[in-house]
Design an enzyme around this catalytic site. Structure first.
Site, mmCIF file in Angstrom:
data_model
loop_
_atom_site.group_PDB
_atom_site.id
_atom_site.type_symbol
_atom_site.label_atom_id
_atom_site.label_comp_id
_atom_site.label_asym_id
_atom_site.label_seq_id
_atom_site.Cartn_x
_atom_site.Cartn_y
_atom_site.Cartn_z
ATOM 1 N N ASP A 112 0.853 -1.187 0.000
ATOM 2 C CA ASP A 112 0.000 0.000 0.000
ATOM 3 C C ASP A 112 0.890 1.237 0.000
ATOM 4 O O ASP A 112 2.001 1.218 0.540
ATOM 5 C CB ASP A 112 -0.901 0.014 1.236
ATOM 6 N N ASP A 114 -7.231 -1.535 -4.314
ATOM 7 C CA ASP A 114 -8.264 -1.156 -3.350
ATOM 8 C C ASP A 114 -9.213 -0.116 -3.946
ATOM 9 O O ASP A 114 -10.422 -0.146 -3.693
ATOM 10 C CB ASP A 114 -7.629 -0.604 -2.074
#
Length: 177
Positions: free
Chosen positions: A126, A144
């Site tokens: 991330d 995401d």
């Protein structure tokens, strides 16, 4: 045996290129994040937005991240099952670029993008970090974003855009006369 090209051309599978494009963008941006960012050190991009490399061993908001490792394989199996369900769902839809079809493509791309990370590295990369003052939203990635935007598109389609006559198949209008 049915012709696979014909099935793809006539169903929601026709737009798999969109899932492929989002998946490619996800994997390239994760590669760049790992290559050029230092773990845990924010790189200011603009007010309220940093690039910050972190790893997630769990699911959304690090759900189950500290469970000892079994969660990796749980999320791998879950992502594979979800991907097959999405492909089956797409194979049953007409080849029209509806919010439903495009939303499913985005969710599929996100599921596979994070699946690749879990299979190859045991964690999800991330790097998108939005914040306000000292409050930071959970750091996330392009996969995401695909899942979130795709889910929103499915909700919008179901509640606002789905043709009314298809919402409740088999029901007929009752006359008050």
């Amino acid at each position: 045996m049915p012709n696979l090209k014909l099935i793809v051309a006539q169903t929601g599978l026709r737009y798999l290129w969109l899932a492929g494009l989002v998946l490619l963008l996800d994997q390239i941006t994760k590669y760049l994040a790992v290559s050029y960012l230092t773990f845990g050190e924010p790189l200011a991009v603009m007010p309220h937005f940093n690039l910050t490399l972190v790893y997630n061993y769990g699911a959304a908001f690090s759900f189950l991240a500290d469970m000892g490792g079994w969660q990796r394989w749980f999320f791998v199996v879950l992502a594979i099952m979800i991907s097959f369900v999405l492909l089956f769902w797409l194979s049953k839809l007409k080849a029209k670029p509806t919010f439903e079809v495009l939303g499913l493509q985005l969710i599929l791309a996100g599921a596979i993008g994070n699946l690749i990370d879990r299979l190859l590295f045991g964690k999800v990369t991330d790097f998108l970090d939005f914040y306000y003052g000292s409050w930071h939203y959970a750091t996330f990635n392009i996969a995401d974003v695909g899942i979130t935007v795709g889910a929103a598109m499915l909700i919008i389609y179901e509640f606002f855009l789905r043709p009314k006559d298809k919402k409740y198949p088999g029901k007929t209008a009752v006359s008050n006369t």
